[in-house]
Design a protein around this motif. Sequence first.
Motif, PDB file in Angstrom:
ATOM      1  N   MET A  56       0.863  -1.177   0.000  1.00  0.00           N
ATOM      2  CA  MET A  56       0.000   0.000   0.000  1.00  0.00           C
ATOM      3  C   MET A  56       0.903   1.232   0.000  1.00  0.00           C
ATOM      4  N   GLN A  57       1.454   1.503  -1.171  1.00  0.00           N
ATOM      5  CA  GLN A  57       2.434   2.577  -1.266  1.00  0.00           C
ATOM      6  C   GLN A  57       1.804   3.881  -1.730  1.00  0.00           C
ATOM      7  N   HIS A  58       0.497   3.943  -1.650  1.00  0.00           N
ATOM      8  CA  HIS A  58      -0.221   5.080  -2.201  1.00  0.00           C
ATOM      9  C   HIS A  58       0.324   6.407  -1.693  1.00  0.00           C
TER      10      HIS A  58
ATOM     11  N   ARG B  47       3.179   7.360  -0.916  1.00  0.00           N
ATOM     12  CA  ARG B  47       4.536   7.747  -1.282  1.00  0.00           C
ATOM     13  C   ARG B  47       4.665   8.370  -2.669  1.00  0.00           C
ATOM     14  N   ARG B  48       3.540   8.611  -3.338  1.00  0.00           N
ATOM     15  CA  ARG B  48       3.623   9.195  -4.668  1.00  0.00           C
ATOM     16  C   ARG B  48       4.219  10.594  -4.633  1.00  0.00           C
ATOM     17  N   ASN B  49       4.999  10.899  -5.633  1.00  0.00           N
ATOM     18  CA  ASN B  49       5.501  12.252  -5.807  1.00  0.00           C
ATOM     19  C   ASN B  49       4.659  12.926  -6.891  1.00  0.00           C
ATOM     20  N   ILE B  50       3.831  13.870  -6.484  1.00  0.00           N
ATOM     21  CA  ILE B  50       2.978  14.514  -7.473  1.00  0.00           C
ATOM     22  C   ILE B  50       3.444  15.935  -7.767  1.00  0.00           C
TER      23      ILE B  50
ATOM     24  N   VAL C 239      -8.461   6.106 -10.262  1.00  0.00           N
ATOM     25  CA  VAL C 239      -8.256   5.636  -8.884  1.00  0.00           C
ATOM     26  C   VAL C 239      -8.358   6.770  -7.867  1.00  0.00           C
ATOM     27  N   ASP C 240      -7.644   7.862  -8.089  1.00  0.00           N
ATOM     28  CA  ASP C 240      -7.702   8.970  -7.138  1.00  0.00           C
ATOM     29  C   ASP C 240      -9.116   9.505  -6.960  1.00  0.00           C
TER      30      ASP C 240
ATOM     31  N   TYR D   1     -10.089   9.718  -3.176  1.00  0.00           N
ATOM     32  CA  TYR D   1     -10.284  11.044  -2.592  1.00  0.00           C
ATOM     33  C   TYR D   1     -11.741  11.470  -2.706  1.00  0.00           C
TER      34      TYR D   1
ATOM     35  N   VAL E 140     -12.596  -0.002  -0.731  1.00  0.00           N
ATOM     36  CA  VAL E 140     -11.683  -0.552   0.272  1.00  0.00           C
ATOM     37  C   VAL E 140     -10.461   0.342   0.466  1.00  0.00           C
ATOM     38  N   LEU E 141      -9.868   0.816  -0.624  1.00  0.00           N
ATOM     39  CA  LEU E 141      -8.654   1.623  -0.503  1.00  0.00           C
ATOM     40  C   LEU E 141      -8.920   2.913   0.275  1.00  0.00           C
TER      41      LEU E 141
ATOM     42  N   GLY F 156     -11.209   3.136   2.646  1.00  0.00           N
ATOM     43  CA  GLY F 156     -11.329   2.701   4.037  1.00  0.00           C
ATOM     44  C   GLY F 156      -9.968   2.508   4.671  1.00  0.00           C
ATOM     45  N   GLN F 157      -9.085   1.858   3.918  1.00  0.00           N
ATOM     46  CA  GLN F 157      -7.740   1.600   4.427  1.00  0.00           C
ATOM     47  C   GLN F 157      -6.968   2.895   4.643  1.00  0.00           C
TER      48      GLN F 157
END
Lengths: 483, 483
Positions: free
Chosen positions: B1-3, B5-8, B166-167, B171, B187-188, B190-191
């Motif tokens: 679950m590296q969500h 850590r994104r560099n935006i 996905v975002d 979000y 689920v994502l 919720g997590q």
Amino acid sequence: MQHERRNISMLMDLYEMTMAHGYFTKQDNTDRVAFDVFYRRNPDQGGFAIFGGLEQVVEYILNLHFDDEDIGYFKSLNLFSDEFLEYLRNFKFTGDVYAFKEGTIIYPNEPIMTIVAPLIDAQIVETAVLTMINHQSLIATKANRIVRAADGRIVSDFGARRAHNVDAAVYGARAAYIGGVHGTATVLAGQQFGIPVNGTMAHSWVMYHDTEYEAFKAYAEVYPDNPVFLVDTYDVLNSGIPNAIKVAKEVLEPQGYRLKGIRLDSGDLAYLAKHARHMLDEAGMEDCKIMASNSLDEYTITSLLYQGGPIDIFGVGERLITSKTDPVFGAVYKIAGIQKHGEWEPRIKISESVTKITNPGLKKVYRVYSEEGKAIAELLTLPHEVPSTNSPYRYIDPEKPWKELYFENCTFKDMQELVIKDGEQVVASPSLEAIRSYVQYQLENEIWEEEQRFENPHRHYLDMSPEYYHMKMDLLNRIGRKK
Amino acid sequence: MQHERRNISMLMDLYEMTMAHGYFTKQDNTDRVAFDVFYRRNPDQGGFAIFGGLEQVVEYILNLHFDDEDIGYFKSLNLFSDEFLEYLRNFKFTGDVYAFKEGTIIYPNEPIMTIVAPLIDAQIVETAVLTMINHQSLIATKANRIVRAADGRIVSDFGARRAHNVDAAVYGARAAYIGGVHGTATVLAGQQFGIPVNGTMAHSWVMYHDTEYEAFKAYAEVYPDNPVFLVDTYDVLNSGIPNAIKVAKEVLEPQGYRLKGIRLDSGDLAYLAKHARHMLDEAGMEDCKIMASNSLDEYTITSLLYQGGPIDIFGVGERLITSKTDPVFGAVYKIAGIQKHGEWEPRIKISESVTKITNPGLKKVYRVYSEEGKAIAELLTLPHEVPSTNSPYRYIDPEKPWKELYFENCTFKDMQELVIKDGEQVVASPSLEAIRSYVQYQLENEIWEEEQRFENPHRHYLDMSPEYYHMKMDLLNRIGRKK
């Protein structure tokens, strides 16, 4: 730039996992199941849609896994057995994925993708597969409409700030490029996908400087070979255009450069463009392009061009990146069949709405081409059928099944190809440029102009082989009797 | 679950960087500049919006940086000098960010966020700040409308598959929770955010089993304490509800469990709910809830409830997660002032459209409360002004500046707080639960019911102090003379 490394395995509706756990607990007795992805309605009452997002779907399926943090989250929900969580820890997708090529022109109710996999594998990918296909197909389709309206003029995606968050901007830019836009302003999309990036200046550049003239002059000094001036900050015709011409004459032309363009971002774009064109031409600047932006879409562009607005370039933002007039692409994921002891049984969904009845069973989708190479219909058949091109081919229009219809002198193209086999990718994803060119090729060569109309376009036929049609009817009759 | 850590950092329109490079090259001579974030129009012609996305904006600004790969990409564009690229390599945001609290009820044309920073810092954050605020404010506002329409009934977000990638799902679920939905299927989300997750079963569960009865029975055996059956796969009233009752009686009730609910996902939801309610009550299952889904929003929910549809729970998907009826939240980012040698100069955008004239300069935004604690107006003042609560306060309605108007017995709340100072976070982001509660608190206690109406709601006033109003008028007059 770690964007690629995201783990989106957890993007799913909870019920995918409660059902998967249910199948696990009750010991599913099937070999494999088949799920079809299809959509029911073209956006904006158009004649077709464009299939986008396959490359991302394939990446997602190949990377699907659950790490300790994910397992821990599932455990915290108190819904799942320890055996199931242990199973998830080692989970890997092991099924097959058949799909249309990305960029294919698609039509309602045909399976643009079919997943044939163990039941749990097929179930838990549902949400993410749909999210990615729905989003990119939506934006590719909308972008293509806008590009067609622009009728050969340049269209660029300016939508990032109004996108539904970061992914919508980035994958939206990708989809828009597939649909035919010429570039994007979104840097991350340029970096990630190699899409040409472009941009001009913001109002803040003009407002930061003490005068509009100074703003244009400063810009021309930094970017002499590439200047486009935003001319609507104060007054287009009385200030913006005169200042643009002045800077062109005083700064650019003495150095051998030309003003490349001016941008209009408010007001009546047709009126302003006509007057701006006249003023620029009078100043000997016939090569200076006029770019327009501000809430454009296929409808406003059509209207501006109808009124003779001399606009060369369209910057399209919010109405492209959100597909504002129709922001939902409704692809669904429906079980079509289950395989027990090697035998496939078809499955059908009846529902309370007739339009939601599915096309059951394993099947082939053929695109039927006329002698001239035009795509005249889609044909669903049973998997073993190979439509003959040598003699008239009897088919059934399911809306008029009593008619005796034949395809004559037609060719048939099998539309689905196997892209993932036993969980491994077997066909490489094409380049983005290849996908984009494929869209253009189809529209120029294969797709009837009558389907490309915005108003009341021709409706593409979804026909069936007699065998397929009778299988579906038999299944409906059996369910009718069961009740 | 590296969500996380994104560099935006690379999410920006290209012109942010070409302008930044321009300022760098021309040696910007300002100390700092101020940019305001505001929006111009409430979605769906509502009376207000809800401010969402601030936590993500703060994270983005604090993490903003460019790594080797990013610098390499910029270099490849052949637009930027090596000095500038080196500058970017060490770039860090060093400015101040003032913002309304996340979850605040907001109104058009007030600065919900102000960035006071060195010019380049302020410029390059524009796109990402807008993308995040626009998306989450849009969905929080839409979700709140749907929750208000449901009038105390449970609403859950089912939108992931129709989100714009996905975002937008994740979000969007966060924003919907801020707006008041009770949970999400995603689920994502919720997590990642601790939002309560929920879900029932899909049609595929019913279709996988040989009969609907067996499908419900199997589900009841795996989840006896939490079953909700989807009853519309074949025929709601002749098959779905009878099978649900049968399984409740045969499997659940003998073990001391009850059927928690049934879900309707097609057909006429009011008609089906009424008949289903009757059948369930006849069977002694008055506690079995009826859940409805299928293209719901505030309009369909209002209509279903008006017709007396006995629906207890709404699963809301595509029309929530895309804000289908109005999918664009148009917050903009406009320069308000520049500081040279310690002195601030206001800046204003005139544009070709009167509605696009900005409110210039540094300013304070106060919310004005009546004695009863109701928010009756917003008030813009110059930064040094502190409206007195002790005596009648003279203000100007900029649409009727000739009127002599006073606030009497009112209190004034300074709406912006400093959240980032010199590039460092100085106020921790509140918890998601706190943001959600704050929305509810305001709607229950501070915001007039007349502004919460769907049809033709009361328009909240944006008033000005006399000093602020005269500064704006002077600025407009000076620009008028300059032309």
